[in-house]
Design an enzyme around this catalytic site. Sequence first.
Site, mmCIF file in Angstrom:
data_model
loop_
_atom_site.group_PDB
_atom_site.id
_atom_site.type_symbol
_atom_site.label_atom_id
_atom_site.label_comp_id
_atom_site.label_asym_id
_atom_site.label_seq_id
_atom_site.Cartn_x
_atom_site.Cartn_y
_atom_site.Cartn_z
ATOM 1 N N GLY A 164 0.807 -1.218 0.000
ATOM 2 C CA GLY A 164 0.000 0.000 0.000
ATOM 3 C C GLY A 164 0.836 1.263 0.000
ATOM 4 N N LEU A 203 8.596 2.189 -12.522
ATOM 5 C CA LEU A 203 7.795 2.661 -13.664
ATOM 6 C C LEU A 203 7.466 4.128 -13.407
ATOM 7 C CD1 LEU A 203 5.403 -0.421 -14.090
ATOM 8 C CD2 LEU A 203 7.649 -0.049 -15.090
ATOM 9 N N GLU A 287 0.774 -6.194 -6.187
ATOM 10 C CA GLU A 287 0.304 -6.731 -4.903
ATOM 11 C C GLU A 287 -1.069 -7.356 -5.095
ATOM 12 O OE1 GLU A 287 0.148 -3.645 -1.889
ATOM 13 O OE2 GLU A 287 2.146 -2.929 -2.432
ATOM 14 N N ASN A 289 -4.693 -7.777 -2.750
ATOM 15 C CA ASN A 289 -5.436 -7.488 -1.518
ATOM 16 C C ASN A 289 -6.455 -8.592 -1.286
ATOM 17 O OD1 ASN A 289 -4.080 -5.008 -1.263
ATOM 18 N ND2 ASN A 289 -5.468 -4.115 -2.761
ATOM 19 N N ARG A 291 -9.046 -8.771 0.704
ATOM 20 C CA ARG A 291 -10.237 -8.294 1.431
ATOM 21 C C ARG A 291 -11.273 -7.751 0.441
ATOM 22 N NH1 ARG A 291 -6.295 -4.201 1.463
ATOM 23 N NH2 ARG A 291 -7.041 -2.312 0.425
ATOM 24 N N ARG A 337 -14.674 9.295 -2.935
ATOM 25 C CA ARG A 337 -14.506 9.113 -1.486
ATOM 26 C C ARG A 337 -14.642 10.481 -0.835
ATOM 27 N NH1 ARG A 337 -9.892 4.670 -0.017
ATOM 28 N NH2 ARG A 337 -10.292 3.250 -1.747
HETATM 29 C C1 MV4 Z 1 5.637 1.161 -7.823
HETATM 30 C C2 MV4 Z 1 5.664 2.376 -8.542
HETATM 31 C C3 MV4 Z 1 6.489 2.445 -9.649
HETATM 32 N N1 MV4 Z 1 7.267 1.381 -10.004
HETATM 33 N N2 MV4 Z 1 6.407 0.128 -8.224
HETATM 34 C C4 MV4 Z 1 2.657 2.645 -4.368
HETATM 35 C C5 MV4 Z 1 1.568 1.854 -3.715
HETATM 36 C C6 MV4 Z 1 2.037 0.445 -3.738
HETATM 37 N N3 MV4 Z 1 0.922 -0.463 -3.820
HETATM 38 C C7 MV4 Z 1 2.932 0.376 -4.921
HETATM 39 N N4 MV4 Z 1 3.249 1.727 -5.272
HETATM 40 C C8 MV4 Z 1 4.038 2.003 -6.338
HETATM 41 N N5 MV4 Z 1 4.833 0.979 -6.766
HETATM 42 C C9 MV4 Z 1 7.207 0.253 -9.279
HETATM 43 N N6 MV4 Z 1 7.979 -0.771 -9.626
HETATM 44 C C10 MV4 Z 1 4.851 3.424 -8.112
HETATM 45 C C11 MV4 Z 1 4.040 3.244 -6.994
HETATM 46 C C12 MV4 Z 1 3.239 4.379 -6.632
HETATM 47 C C13 MV4 Z 1 1.849 4.349 -6.800
HETATM 48 C C14 MV4 Z 1 1.173 3.217 -7.251
HETATM 49 C C15 MV4 Z 1 -0.189 3.206 -7.401
HETATM 50 C C16 MV4 Z 1 -0.916 4.349 -7.148
HETATM 51 C C17 MV4 Z 1 -0.296 5.488 -6.683
HETATM 52 C C18 MV4 Z 1 1.094 5.499 -6.508
HETATM 53 C C19 MV4 Z 1 1.716 6.673 -6.045
HETATM 54 C C20 MV4 Z 1 3.075 6.674 -5.875
HETATM 55 C C21 MV4 Z 1 3.830 5.527 -6.161
#
Ligand code: MV4
Length: 447
Positions: A164, A203, A287, A289, A291, A337
């Site tokens: 998260g 990314l 990931e 979830n 739930r 929300r």
């Molecule tokens: C990342 C990413 C970019 N590249 N993984 C943030 C929440 C967590 N579930 C995973 N996240 C991220 N993982 C890689 N390899 C960027 C994020 C991220 C993000 C992801 C989903 C929605 C909002 C975000 C805000 C900042 C960073």
Amino acid sequence: MFEKVLIANRGEIALRIHRACKEMGISTVAVHSTADADAMHVRLADEAVCIGPPPSKDSYLNIQAILSAATITGADAIHPGYGFLSENANFAEMVEEHGFTFIGPTPEHIRMMGDKITAKRIAEETGMPVVPGSKGSVDSVADALAIGEEFGYPVIVKATAGGGGRGMQLVRNPGEMEVNWKTARTEALAAFGNADVYIEKFLTKPRHIEIQVLCDTHGNAVHVGERDCSLQRRNQKVLEEAPSPALNEAQRKEIGETVADAMRKMKYRGVGTVEFLYENGEFFFIEMNTRLQVEHPISEMISGLDLAREQIRVASGAPLGYTQDDIKFQGHSIECRINAEDPENFMPCPGKITDYHAPGGLSVRVDSALYSGYSVPPHYDSMIAKLIVHGNNRNECLMRLRRALGEYVIGGIKTSIPLHQKLLENADFINGDYDIKWLEKFVGLTD
Ligand code: MV4
């Protein structure tokens, strides 16, 4: 089927579960803290048990008190809702050991997905596309640098016990690796009691697209389409939509079937959500979830399924009774929300609701435990309502959402309604042209 379900949660999700139970002829037990004695979930439930003082750790996270409440009321099953104990494998195990059914996946599935390295390995083994990166944990600076070389910078260091968005460090070049890898480990140990980290290619402009799944204990699994949850601020989702403006029918079918197939292979049960980053037409698992999520209603609106009901049914051992081909997606749905917070600076604004008028009309749904005269307590999450609308297409959905937001009256406290109204006038949003970075730019606050 169960006769009595204890709902180990509060607020709108406790009501959502209560409503599903009543429509199935199941009686409900609410649990509550002393701060929630006047809460709507307590008023509507057939029975209620006070389980402790206001802090969550002493009430909604108090496993012994919740199990005692289930015992004295003679409940058959416990529904954890979201947050609190919903993804606590030890709790799920204890619920079962005490002779109750846990309305959710097995403790083993919760534990497997809670460890992000294991989750990624399982995802890959079951055929889902994953973000390129380290095979397991990265235990030395030398290994970390080798991963950086192999996949190319920037990379991101993540805590295996995190998730998260908690416990992540960006590494833009080899010179930043040593410090950031060490910081990630130190923070992971302090926050989760586990220093293990893994590394992924970072990314830069992805969308966050997640797939809803539903599985029974007889080997059947279906997907319920995707939700686009890219509009987030500091890892908190603000608005979600289904379907994603970025996907076409063929892409939806392909990723959906890939995920449903993976769920059959891992013998998953119940509802779940598989999160992907989506960039340049490609999906990358991050990931899962385990739930029922906050944003599940938009999937209900486009599919006609009652996911809370289905979750309870499959937990009781009932078969799905339908196949993927029976699930037809219709139209478009968006959820806003609504938080008790200042729309300018996002500071929480608990307090007494002096006036309340919820919007209504065709295809407008409000999931909320608010009422006029209710005091929003300061002890819990600031989300106080979800406004969910459906339209035959995205534009109809947007027009209806503007109309419904305009009708909504929540007097006495500040809410995020004005933020949603501004968002709905923005050209990029109207065009569906946004990624995970977009909202923080829009609100003019970056971390
Ligand atoms: C990342 C990413 C970019 N590249 N993984 C943030 C929440 C967590 N579930 C995973 N996240 C991220 N993982 C890689 N390899 C960027 C994020 C991220 C993000 C992801 C989903 C929605 C909002 C975000 C805000 C900042 C960073």
